[in-house]
Design an enzyme around this catalytic site. Structure first.
Site, PDB file in Angstrom:
ATOM      1  N   LEU A   1       5.685   9.032   5.946  1.00 39.31           N
ATOM      2  CA  LEU A   1       4.481   7.471   5.730  1.00 39.31           C
ATOM      3  C   LEU A   1       5.507   6.047   6.144  1.00 39.31           C
ATOM      4  O   LEU A   1       6.267   5.535   6.073  1.00 39.31           O
ATOM      5  CB  LEU A   1       4.149   7.960   4.249  1.00 39.31           C
ATOM      6  N   ASP A   2       4.195   5.019   6.310  1.00 44.01           N
ATOM      7  CA  ASP A   2       5.209   3.789   6.857  1.00 44.01           C
ATOM      8  C   ASP A   2       5.516   3.306   5.703  1.00 44.01           C
ATOM      9  O   ASP A   2       5.175   3.427   4.520  1.00 44.01           O
ATOM     10  CB  ASP A   2       4.181   3.517   7.151  1.00 44.01           C
ATOM     11  N   TYR A   3       6.226   2.147   5.931  1.00 47.88           N
ATOM     12  CA  TYR A   3       6.992   1.232   4.747  1.00 47.88           C
ATOM     13  C   TYR A   3       5.215   0.702   3.522  1.00 47.88           C
ATOM     14  O   TYR A   3       6.113   0.607   2.476  1.00 47.88           O
ATOM     15  CB  TYR A   3       7.470   0.319   5.984  1.00 47.88           C
TER      16      TYR A   3
ATOM     17  N   ARG B   1      -4.236   4.114  11.209  1.00 47.66           N
ATOM     18  CA  ARG B   1      -4.288   2.499  11.819  1.00 47.66           C
ATOM     19  C   ARG B   1      -4.145   1.840  12.564  1.00 47.66           C
ATOM     20  O   ARG B   1      -5.395   1.059  12.555  1.00 47.66           O
ATOM     21  CB  ARG B   1      -2.513   1.364  11.510  1.00 47.66           C
TER      22      ARG B   1
END
Length: 287
Positions: A134-136, A224
Site C-alpha cells: 500500500l503506498d505511503y 492513481r
C-alpha cells in the site's frame, strides 16, 4: 542484568527448537542471528534457566530477555496497529496513511507487526510479513502472513488474482458513472473497474466524486495512474495531478476498504472491511 522483554508461550502444535521459535517474539532481537547471539551471551532465560540452542519448547514457558551492563540499548519501535483479523496463519491490519509498509526506515508497518500480532503456534512460524503493497499516503487493509507456508500461499492467491480488493477514492472532475480503465503501466497490462457512488459540485475542483474501485491487476500506483490517465486524478495526489488542482495538507484521498478471499488453510471465506476515513466523510457525509 535488566529485564528487557518477556514472552509467554501459548500451547504449540508441535515441539520446536527455541532458536526457531524465538524469531519475532522480541522487538529488540527480531532475527534468527540475533536470537543466536543473545543465547550465546546468556541473555535469554526460559522458566528461569539460561536458554541454550538445544532447548525445545511446547507451550506455557516463560521466556525472558535481559540486557547486560555491557550491551548497548536498543531503540524500540512503539507502533500501535489496529488488528482487524488474526489467526495462526495470517492477519489483516489497518495501515494508517503516512507510514511505509516496509523499507529501510525505522518506522514501518513491517517493523511494528511483531509487537501487535500474536506469535503463531505452528512450527514454521516466522516474523510476520506483509503480502502486498500500500503506498505511503494510502490508508486501508493490509494482509500479513505469519508462517512460511501462509506467506507462500497468500502470495499465490495474489498472483492468481484470487483476492478481491476494493478501494475508495475521491476524484476531481466530471466522470462517467462507471467503466473500466484498461491501459498499460510500465508496458504491462493493467485493468481497473470503477463506479461513481456520489458526486458533489466544487467551486475549486468543478466536481468531486466518491469512486469505488476494483483493480484486477496489481501494478505499482495502478489506481492513481489510471484515474489520472482518464483526466480524473485523486484529490491530494502530488505525483499524478492536474495543474492548479493540487490540494495541500490533507493527504491522498485513497483508501483500501476491503479484502475478500478464501482462507488457503481453513477454506473459510475471509471478508473484512474498514470504514472510510473522516476526511472522506467530511466531503461525502452520507457515507
Amino acid at each position: 542484568m535488566q529485564l528487557l522483554e518477556k514472552h509467554i508461550v501459548e500451547e504449540l502444535e508441535n515441539k520446536i527448537r527455541f532458536q526457531e521459535y524465538g524469531v519475532g517474539i522480541f522487538n529488540t532481537i527480531p532475527t534468527k542471528s540475533a536470537i543466536k547471539k543473545a543465547i550465546k551471551k546468556k541473555l535469554i532465560f526460559i522458566d528461569g534457566v539460561i536458554a541454550t540452542t538445544a532447548i525445545y519448547i511446547s507451550g506455557g514457558e516463560k521466556i525472558e530477555l535481559f540486557e547486560s551492563e555491557n550491551t548497548s540499548t536498543f531503540e524500540r519501535l512503539k507502533l500501535d496497529l489496529e488488528v482487524v483479523f488474526e489467526d495462526d496463519y495470517l492477519a489483516i491490519i489497518y495501515k494508517p496513511a503516512g507510514i511505509l509498509v516496509s523499507g529501510n526506515k525505522f518506522v514501518t508497518i513491517a517493523n511494528g507487526l511483531t509487537q501487535n500480532l500474536k506469535k503463531s503456534r505452528h512450527s514454521n512460524a516466522v516474523k510476520p510479513q506483509p503480502i502486498h503493497r500500500l503506498d505511503y499516503p494510502t490508508s486501508g487493509l493490509l494482509l500479513v502472513g505469519k508462517t512460511n507456508t501462509a506467506i507462500t500461499a497468500l502470495s499465490k492467491l495474489f498472483e492468481n488474482k484470487e483476492i478481491k480488493k476494493t478501494y475508495f477514492a475521491i476524484t476531481i472532475g466530471k466522470m462517467s458513472s462507471k467503466g473500466t480503465i484498461n491501459s498499460t503501466i510500465d508496458e504491462k497490462d493493467a485493468l481497473t473497474e470503477f463506479e461513481v457512488i456520489a458526486s458533489v459540485a466544487s467551486e475549486r475542483f468543478s466536481f468531486l466524486n466518491l469512486v469505488k474501485l476494483q483493480p484486477k491487476t496489481g501494478r505499482k500506483h495502478q489506481i492513481r495512474k489510471h484515474l489520472f490517465a482518464i483526466g480524473n486524478p485523486i484529490l491530494g495526489d502530488k505525483e499524478y495531478f492536474l495543474e492548479d488542482k493540487i490540494l495541500n495538507g490533507k493527504g491522498l484521498f485513497l483508501h483500501a476498504a476491503s479484502l475478500e478471499f478464501i482462507h488457503p488453510f481453513t477454506k473459510a471465506i475471509i471478508s473484512n472491511s474498514k470504514e472510510l476515513p473522516k476526511k472522506f466523510t467530511k466531503i461525502f457525509s452520507d457515507f
